[in-house]
Design a protein around this motif. Structure first.
Motif, mmCIF file in Angstrom:
data_model
loop_
_atom_site.group_PDB
_atom_site.id
_atom_site.type_symbol
_atom_site.label_atom_id
_atom_site.label_comp_id
_atom_site.label_asym_id
_atom_site.label_seq_id
_atom_site.Cartn_x
_atom_site.Cartn_y
_atom_site.Cartn_z
ATOM 1 N N SER A 23 -9.041 -38.997 -39.068
ATOM 2 C CA SER A 23 -7.666 -38.651 -38.727
ATOM 3 C C SER A 23 -6.986 -38.136 -39.974
ATOM 4 C CB SER A 23 -6.902 -39.876 -38.235
ATOM 5 O OG SER A 23 -7.405 -40.293 -36.989
ATOM 6 N N GLY A 24 -6.239 -37.056 -39.816
ATOM 7 C CA GLY A 24 -5.558 -36.500 -40.976
ATOM 8 C C GLY A 24 -5.411 -34.998 -40.837
ATOM 9 N N THR A 25 -5.467 -34.303 -41.960
ATOM 10 C CA THR A 25 -5.226 -32.867 -41.964
ATOM 11 C C THR A 25 -6.346 -32.141 -42.688
ATOM 12 O OG1 THR A 25 -2.846 -33.288 -42.074
ATOM 13 C CG2 THR A 25 -3.578 -31.067 -42.602
ATOM 14 N N VAL A 26 -6.791 -31.054 -42.086
ATOM 15 C CA VAL A 26 -7.734 -30.158 -42.750
ATOM 16 C C VAL A 26 -6.997 -28.850 -43.009
ATOM 17 C CG1 VAL A 26 -9.886 -28.846 -42.559
ATOM 18 C CG2 VAL A 26 -9.755 -31.167 -41.609
ATOM 19 N N SER A 77 4.168 -32.422 -43.149
ATOM 20 C CA SER A 77 5.499 -32.127 -42.616
ATOM 21 C C SER A 77 5.718 -30.614 -42.632
ATOM 22 C CB SER A 77 6.559 -32.796 -43.478
ATOM 23 O OG SER A 77 6.622 -32.144 -44.734
ATOM 24 N N GLN A 78 6.724 -30.152 -41.879
ATOM 25 C CA GLN A 78 7.031 -28.721 -41.840
ATOM 26 C C GLN A 78 7.396 -28.189 -43.235
ATOM 27 O OE1 GLN A 78 6.546 -26.807 -39.034
ATOM 28 N NE2 GLN A 78 6.727 -25.161 -40.543
ATOM 29 N N ASP A 79 8.141 -28.981 -44.016
ATOM 30 C CA ASP A 79 8.489 -28.590 -45.388
ATOM 31 C C ASP A 79 7.239 -28.333 -46.213
ATOM 32 O OD1 ASP A 79 11.178 -28.615 -45.218
ATOM 33 O OD2 ASP A 79 11.497 -30.368 -46.526
ATOM 34 N N GLU A 80 6.293 -29.223 -46.081
ATOM 35 C CA GLU A 80 5.063 -29.088 -46.852
ATOM 36 C C GLU A 80 4.298 -27.836 -46.422
ATOM 37 O OE1 GLU A 80 3.865 -33.620 -47.997
ATOM 38 O OE2 GLU A 80 3.627 -33.046 -45.905
ATOM 39 N N VAL A 81 4.275 -27.602 -45.118
ATOM 40 C CA VAL A 81 3.586 -26.425 -44.605
ATOM 41 C C VAL A 81 4.277 -25.145 -45.086
ATOM 42 C CG1 VAL A 81 2.964 -25.165 -42.501
ATOM 43 C CG2 VAL A 81 2.655 -27.639 -42.598
ATOM 44 N N ASP A 82 5.626 -25.172 -45.132
ATOM 45 C CA ASP A 82 6.382 -23.996 -45.595
ATOM 46 C C ASP A 82 6.015 -23.614 -47.022
ATOM 47 O OD1 ASP A 82 7.679 -23.808 -43.217
ATOM 48 O OD2 ASP A 82 9.635 -24.492 -43.947
ATOM 49 N N VAL A 83 5.965 -24.590 -47.896
ATOM 50 C CA VAL A 83 5.652 -24.276 -49.284
ATOM 51 C C VAL A 83 4.192 -23.870 -49.426
ATOM 52 C CG1 VAL A 83 5.764 -25.037 -51.674
ATOM 53 C CG2 VAL A 83 7.377 -25.917 -50.019
ATOM 54 N N LEU A 84 3.383 -24.523 -48.643
ATOM 55 C CA LEU A 84 1.968 -24.184 -48.630
ATOM 56 C C LEU A 84 1.767 -22.705 -48.314
ATOM 57 C CD1 LEU A 84 -0.469 -26.026 -48.922
ATOM 58 C CD2 LEU A 84 -0.525 -26.233 -46.449
ATOM 59 N N SER A 85 2.611 -22.198 -47.420
ATOM 60 C CA SER A 85 2.473 -20.814 -46.988
ATOM 61 C C SER A 85 2.728 -19.831 -48.127
ATOM 62 C CB SER A 85 3.442 -20.520 -45.840
ATOM 63 O OG SER A 85 4.766 -20.471 -46.326
ATOM 64 N N LEU A 86 3.446 -20.287 -49.154
ATOM 65 C CA LEU A 86 3.732 -19.394 -50.269
ATOM 66 C C LEU A 86 2.505 -19.141 -51.125
ATOM 67 C CD1 LEU A 86 7.154 -20.878 -51.385
ATOM 68 C CD2 LEU A 86 6.738 -18.998 -49.810
ATOM 69 N N ASN A 94 -5.179 -27.810 -39.604
ATOM 70 C CA ASN A 94 -5.779 -28.498 -38.461
ATOM 71 C C ASN A 94 -5.388 -29.968 -38.526
ATOM 72 O OD1 ASN A 94 -7.977 -26.409 -37.437
ATOM 73 N ND2 ASN A 94 -8.086 -26.429 -39.661
ATOM 74 N N ILE A 95 -4.744 -30.449 -37.467
ATOM 75 C CA ILE A 95 -4.426 -31.871 -37.401
ATOM 76 C C ILE A 95 -5.542 -32.545 -36.605
ATOM 77 C CG2 ILE A 95 -2.731 -33.602 -36.685
ATOM 78 C CD1 ILE A 95 -1.608 -31.651 -38.761
ATOM 79 N N VAL A 96 -6.127 -33.550 -37.232
ATOM 80 C CA VAL A 96 -7.276 -34.237 -36.626
ATOM 81 C C VAL A 96 -6.882 -35.662 -36.264
ATOM 82 C CG1 VAL A 96 -9.633 -35.068 -37.062
ATOM 83 C CG2 VAL A 96 -8.912 -32.859 -37.999
ATOM 84 N N ARG A 97 -7.169 -36.019 -35.015
ATOM 85 C CA ARG A 97 -7.007 -37.416 -34.604
ATOM 86 C C ARG A 97 -8.284 -37.857 -33.922
ATOM 87 N NH1 ARG A 97 -0.966 -37.228 -32.106
ATOM 88 N NH2 ARG A 97 0.053 -36.615 -34.043
ATOM 89 N N ILE A 102 -6.646 -31.717 -32.801
ATOM 90 C CA ILE A 102 -5.695 -31.748 -31.679
ATOM 91 C C ILE A 102 -4.622 -30.684 -31.818
ATOM 92 C CG2 ILE A 102 -6.025 -34.197 -31.146
ATOM 93 C CD1 ILE A 102 -2.999 -34.269 -32.509
ATOM 94 N N GLU A 103 -4.522 -30.092 -32.999
ATOM 95 C CA GLU A 103 -3.516 -29.062 -33.241
ATOM 96 C C GLU A 103 -4.057 -28.157 -34.321
ATOM 97 O OE1 GLU A 103 0.641 -29.747 -34.696
ATOM 98 O OE2 GLU A 103 0.516 -31.320 -33.153
ATOM 99 N N LYS A 104 -3.857 -26.854 -34.131
ATOM 100 C CA LYS A 104 -4.307 -25.902 -35.148
ATOM 101 C C LYS A 104 -3.235 -24.843 -35.272
ATOM 102 C CE LYS A 104 -8.597 -24.306 -34.767
ATOM 103 N NZ LYS A 104 -9.372 -24.539 -36.018
ATOM 104 N N HIS A 105 -2.679 -24.660 -36.453
ATOM 105 C CA HIS A 105 -1.768 -23.540 -36.588
ATOM 106 C C HIS A 105 -1.921 -22.800 -37.902
ATOM 107 C CE1 HIS A 105 1.103 -26.566 -38.277
ATOM 108 N NE2 HIS A 105 0.622 -27.287 -37.306
ATOM 109 N N ARG A 106 -1.728 -21.489 -37.796
ATOM 110 C CA ARG A 106 -1.638 -20.654 -38.994
ATOM 111 C C ARG A 106 -0.286 -20.952 -39.603
ATOM 112 N NH1 ARG A 106 -4.890 -16.021 -38.991
ATOM 113 N NH2 ARG A 106 -4.078 -15.679 -41.078
ATOM 114 N N VAL A 107 -0.207 -20.885 -40.928
ATOM 115 C CA VAL A 107 1.105 -21.094 -41.545
ATOM 116 C C VAL A 107 1.926 -19.818 -41.389
ATOM 117 C CG1 VAL A 107 0.223 -22.791 -43.174
ATOM 118 C CG2 VAL A 107 0.358 -20.400 -43.851
ATOM 119 N N ASP A 108 3.229 -19.985 -41.307
ATOM 120 C CA ASP A 108 4.161 -18.863 -41.227
ATOM 121 C C ASP A 108 4.888 -18.774 -42.538
ATOM 122 O OD1 ASP A 108 4.098 -17.592 -38.819
ATOM 123 O OD2 ASP A 108 5.289 -19.154 -37.822
#
Ligand code: CTP
Ligand code: ZN
Length: 162
Positions: A23-26, A77-86, A94-97, A102-108
């Motif tokens: 469980s966690g994030t890839v 978190s969304q904040d973390e994903v936002d900065v990651l996108s830079l 990928n969110i893994v449970r 269970i969830e996969k999104h490209r960063v915007d």
């Protein structure tokens, strides 16, 4: 669609495997060489016993070489994903449970980031004694302070306010 293939991260007999997580994030498809900056953004240095796997410069179809970061027990978190996108605009989160994605999104790339980067200009209103939340406009090739207009193109990860 897998791009790890026979010679990638989960490759065949002659390849070192990066284990699946429970469980966690890839964070996948990170531009080659940016994995350590991704960790810096997430404020992860291993000192709190975080369980991490990092692959650097592994073969990929989508990018010539990719990095991959797996963090057990943490969803971003969304904040973390936002900065990651830079610094990793091509990455996939990928969110893994319970071993399943269970969830996969490209960063915007956001238009602006608030309260996550600190301005390198010591004379900037956002770095003074009065609390003013930092705001950076996101440009094609960097970020610009919305207050003093200082532009930062390289080393954005070092501006992260942790
Ligand atoms: N993953 C993992 N642990 C799991 C499940 C998946 O570490 N329990 C990793 C996989 O190794 C892969 C990423 O998460 O690097 C995405 O998994 P998945 O969607 O199954 O792979 P692909 O189909 O190859 O993804 P994409 O199409 O985004 O390349
Ligand atoms: Zn500024």
């Amino acid at each position: 669609m897998s791009d790890d293939g026979a010679n990638g991260e989960t490759g065949g007999d002659h390849q070192l495997r990066v284990s699946k997580i429970r469980s966690g994030t890839v964070i996948d498809h990170v531009r080659g060489g940016q994995a350590l900056n991704v960790l810096a953004i997430l404020g992860i240095d291993g000192s709190e016993g975080e369980e991490l796997s990092i692959g650097m410069n592994v073969p990929s179809d989508r990018l010539a070489r990719k990095d991959i970061v797996k963090v057990e027990g943490r969803e971003l978190s969304q904040d973390e994903v936002d900065v990651l996108s830079l610094i990793a605009p091509e990455s996939t989160i990928n969110i893994v449970r319970d071993y399943d994605v269970i969830e996969k999104h490209r960063v915007d790339r956001p238009e602006l980031v608030e309260g996550v980067l600190s301005c390198p200009n010591s004379g900037c209103i956002t770095t003074g004694d009065e609390p003013v939340t930092s705001t950076f406009d996101v440009l094609e090739d960097g970020v610009r302070c919305a207050y003093c207009e200082t532009i930062v193109r390289t080393g954005i990860a070092s501006l992260i306010d942790t």
